[in-house]
Design a protein around this motif. Structure first.
Motif, PDB file in Angstrom:
ATOM      1  N   GLY A 141       0.775  -1.227   0.000  1.00  0.00           N
ATOM      2  CA  GLY A 141       0.000   0.000   0.000  1.00  0.00           C
ATOM      3  C   GLY A 141       0.803   1.271   0.000  1.00  0.00           C
ATOM      4  N   PRO A 226      -4.931   9.353   3.587  1.00  0.00           N
ATOM      5  CA  PRO A 226      -6.287   8.944   3.185  1.00  0.00           C
ATOM      6  C   PRO A 226      -7.355   9.333   4.196  1.00  0.00           C
ATOM      7  CG  PRO A 226      -5.047   7.055   4.011  1.00  0.00           C
ATOM      8  CD  PRO A 226      -4.080   8.193   3.923  1.00  0.00           C
ATOM      9  N   GLN A 228     -11.131   8.471   5.885  1.00  0.00           N
ATOM     10  CA  GLN A 228     -11.766   7.223   6.294  1.00  0.00           C
ATOM     11  C   GLN A 228     -13.076   6.976   5.557  1.00  0.00           C
ATOM     12  OE1 GLN A 228     -10.167   4.997   8.393  1.00  0.00           O
ATOM     13  NE2 GLN A 228      -8.546   6.501   7.997  1.00  0.00           N
ATOM     14  N   GLU A 229     -13.724   8.053   5.135  1.00  0.00           N
ATOM     15  CA  GLU A 229     -14.990   7.938   4.436  1.00  0.00           C
ATOM     16  C   GLU A 229     -15.142   9.108   3.476  1.00  0.00           C
ATOM     17  OE1 GLU A 229     -17.971   8.057   7.436  1.00  0.00           O
ATOM     18  OE2 GLU A 229     -17.544  10.118   8.022  1.00  0.00           O
ATOM     19  N   GLY A 325      -7.764   1.884  -3.893  1.00  0.00           N
ATOM     20  CA  GLY A 325      -7.927   0.745  -2.996  1.00  0.00           C
ATOM     21  C   GLY A 325      -6.614   0.299  -2.396  1.00  0.00           C
ATOM     22  N   GLY A 328      -5.585   2.717   0.284  1.00  0.00           N
ATOM     23  CA  GLY A 328      -6.508   2.926   1.391  1.00  0.00           C
ATOM     24  C   GLY A 328      -7.294   4.214   1.311  1.00  0.00           C
ATOM     25  N   VAL A 329      -7.505   4.730   0.105  1.00  0.00           N
ATOM     26  CA  VAL A 329      -8.198   6.004  -0.090  1.00  0.00           C
ATOM     27  C   VAL A 329      -9.627   5.746  -0.567  1.00  0.00           C
ATOM     28  CG1 VAL A 329      -8.206   8.182  -1.377  1.00  0.00           C
ATOM     29  CG2 VAL A 329      -6.021   7.152  -0.674  1.00  0.00           C
ATOM     30  N   PRO A 330     -10.646   6.305   0.087  1.00  0.00           N
ATOM     31  CA  PRO A 330     -12.024   6.125  -0.382  1.00  0.00           C
ATOM     32  C   PRO A 330     -12.263   6.893  -1.683  1.00  0.00           C
ATOM     33  CG  PRO A 330     -11.975   7.705   1.405  1.00  0.00           C
ATOM     34  CD  PRO A 330     -10.572   7.159   1.284  1.00  0.00           C
ATOM     35  N   ARG A 366     -11.611  -2.017  -2.543  1.00  0.00           N
ATOM     36  CA  ARG A 366     -11.136  -2.289  -1.185  1.00  0.00           C
ATOM     37  C   ARG A 366     -11.525  -1.196  -0.195  1.00  0.00           C
ATOM     38  NH1 ARG A 366      -4.800  -3.985  -2.150  1.00  0.00           N
ATOM     39  NH2 ARG A 366      -5.104  -5.505  -3.836  1.00  0.00           N
ATOM     40  N   THR A 367     -11.908  -0.028  -0.716  1.00  0.00           N
ATOM     41  CA  THR A 367     -12.264   1.100   0.134  1.00  0.00           C
ATOM     42  C   THR A 367     -13.674   1.551  -0.227  1.00  0.00           C
ATOM     43  OG1 THR A 367     -11.146   2.539  -1.471  1.00  0.00           O
ATOM     44  CG2 THR A 367      -9.912   1.926   0.506  1.00  0.00           C
ATOM     45  N   PRO A 368     -14.335   2.334   0.644  1.00  0.00           N
ATOM     46  CA  PRO A 368     -15.704   2.761   0.354  1.00  0.00           C
ATOM     47  C   PRO A 368     -15.790   3.577  -0.936  1.00  0.00           C
ATOM     48  CG  PRO A 368     -15.145   3.186   2.643  1.00  0.00           C
ATOM     49  CD  PRO A 368     -13.874   2.792   1.965  1.00  0.00           C
TER      50      PRO A 368
END
Length: 442
Positions: A141, A226, A228-229, A325, A328-330, A366-368
């Protein structure tokens, strides 16, 4: 030329003052004239070392770039054309390993002619070694941002350069797999430039040398912070209330006064950078993809701009979603298209496979992923970008299985029945909410 600076001078150009610290290098037992006993190889290396002050073709270390720490790999083109040999591979492997151990992004500053002939196939196999290190780093990542200097050719381009997550290039840099001395004699030299690679979707941006530190720093900062949402964007439309009929919804969404993706992105982000191209030879200005700062954290975006989306646009969006993804970035997607481009050229460019690629990327994200329909939602070309269970709509939008004009034509209805057909399709925002297609109306 700035892009022909020495490795250390180029490091000074892109890093914060006095922050570069060189990494220790692995020791390798030297063989006379190298692994192939190539006559005169030791003498060539000695001359290169005397001329450049370096003992190998890369200088590796850590530094900050506008405050963000990273591992940097700077090629010294003056050392045997920045070529890759076994000891180059040793240094590259050590740099990537250090980056993973210390959770740091990797920034190759590439200037190379390719693999070192005097070491034969042992030099060429360093490309496999580099590709393996890059893949390991990708799996953890950590972002990789390459800067292409002049020249970037051969295996260095095909691994450290083209294999990076984000690719920046200096203006007029020679970039291509084939170097100038091994191309066909009738090859167009303009095809082997940074600008040509940008047009072909292989480079994300061409950056002026004086802007490189700031640009690189923005990229590093965004890709390492990143969110979280994804906070839902507010509607920018001026329409009041919801459309009374299906045709009224169509009329609103097609209005030239309605705000497009650019306005939403400007309002949503305080800063953003854009990726460009599908890495398969194409670009689509009708699909805007990149990363932006929202409340101090990073959200990725893929936004349609109201045009028929080209295959290259879908492939770029899929690339963006997968990269986000890994980091780790939405992701925020903005849907606004009358549909996928359906001309003959789009078919030749693999429209079906490109749309399928986006469906797969969203499904496996992998992320929202959060979607806002801001205008036209034309069939599968729009649905591909929509997040299942997390799609919202503005009052001046619609979403339909097919355009009402096309539906009427398929049903052999006269043009006078188009408006009635629009009502039957139940494509208004409030219809979509009642049907459970969207979560809400913004």
């Amino acid at each position: 030329m700035t892009d022909r600076l020495s490795a250390r001078a180029f490091l000074t150009l892109v890093t914060d003052d006095s922050t570069f610290t060189e990494l220790p290098y692995p020791a390798r037992l030297a063989k006379p004239d190298g692994p192939l006993a190539w006559q005169g190889y030791d003498a060539s290396r000695a001359r290169a070392a005397e001329r450049t002050g370096e003992s190998e073709s890369v200088v590796c270390g850590t530094a900050t770039v506008t405050g963000t720490p990273a591992v940097l790999i700077a090629f010294e083109f003056g050392f045997l054309g920045g070529s890759l040999g076994e000891r180059t591979g040793d240094r590259l492997e050590a740099a990537y390993t250090y980056a993973r151990e210390h959770r740091l992004p990797v920034v190759p500053l590439v200037a190379t002619g390719g693999s070192r002939m005097q070491e034969g196939m042992l030099a060429l196999t360093q490309l496999q070694r580099v590709a393996h290190q890059s893949a390991l780093t990708r799996e953890t990542g950590l972002p990789q941002i390459a800067v292409l200097r002049d020249p970037t050719t051969g295996g260095g381009w095909a691994t450290l350069g083209a294999g990076a997550d984000v690719i920046l290039a200096l203006p007029d840099a020679q970039v291509g797999f084939a170097g100038s001395r091994v191309r066909p004699p009738d090859a167009d030299p303009t095809a082997y430039t940074a600008q040509a690679q940008l047009a072909a979707g292989a480079v994300d941006a061409v950056v002026q040398p004086e802007e490189l530190r700031e640009t690189l720093g923005r990229w590093l900062g965004l890709l390492t912070s990143p969110a979280q949402e994804v906070p839902l964007p507010a509607s920018l439309g001026t329409a009041t209330g919801l459309p009374a009929t299906g045709w009224a919804a169509i009329h609103r969404a097609r209005s030239p006064e309605r705000p497009r993706a650019q306005a939403y992105l400007d309002a949503y982000f305080t800063d953003r950078v854009r990726i460009s191209g599908d890495r398969c030879g194409g670009t689509d200005p009708g699909m805007l993809c990149g990363f932006g700062a929202r409340d101090g954290r990073t959200v990725a975006y893929a936004a349609q701009t109201g045009t028929a989306t080209r295959p290259a646009g879908y492939r770029t969006a899929a690339r963006l979603i997968r990269l986000a993804g890994r980091l780790g970035v939405p992701v925020l997607t903005l849907v606004d298209t009358p549909g996928a481009a359906n001309d003959a050229e789009a078919e030749r460019q693999g429209a079906g496979a490109a749309i399928a690629d986006v469906f797969a990327a969203v499904a496996a994200a992998r992320t929202p992923v959060t979607t806002l329909v801001i205008g036209e939602g034309g069939s599968g070309g729009a649905l591909a970008l929509a997040a299942p269970g997390n799609t919202w709509a503005t009052p001046d939008s619609y979403f339909s299985v097919i355009a009402p004009e096309s539906a009427a034509a398929i049903l052999k209805r006269p043009p006078t029945q188009v408006e009635a057909t629009a009502d039957q399709l139940r494509l208004r925002p409030q219809d979509l909410l009642e049907l459970g297609v969207i979560r809400g109306i913004v």
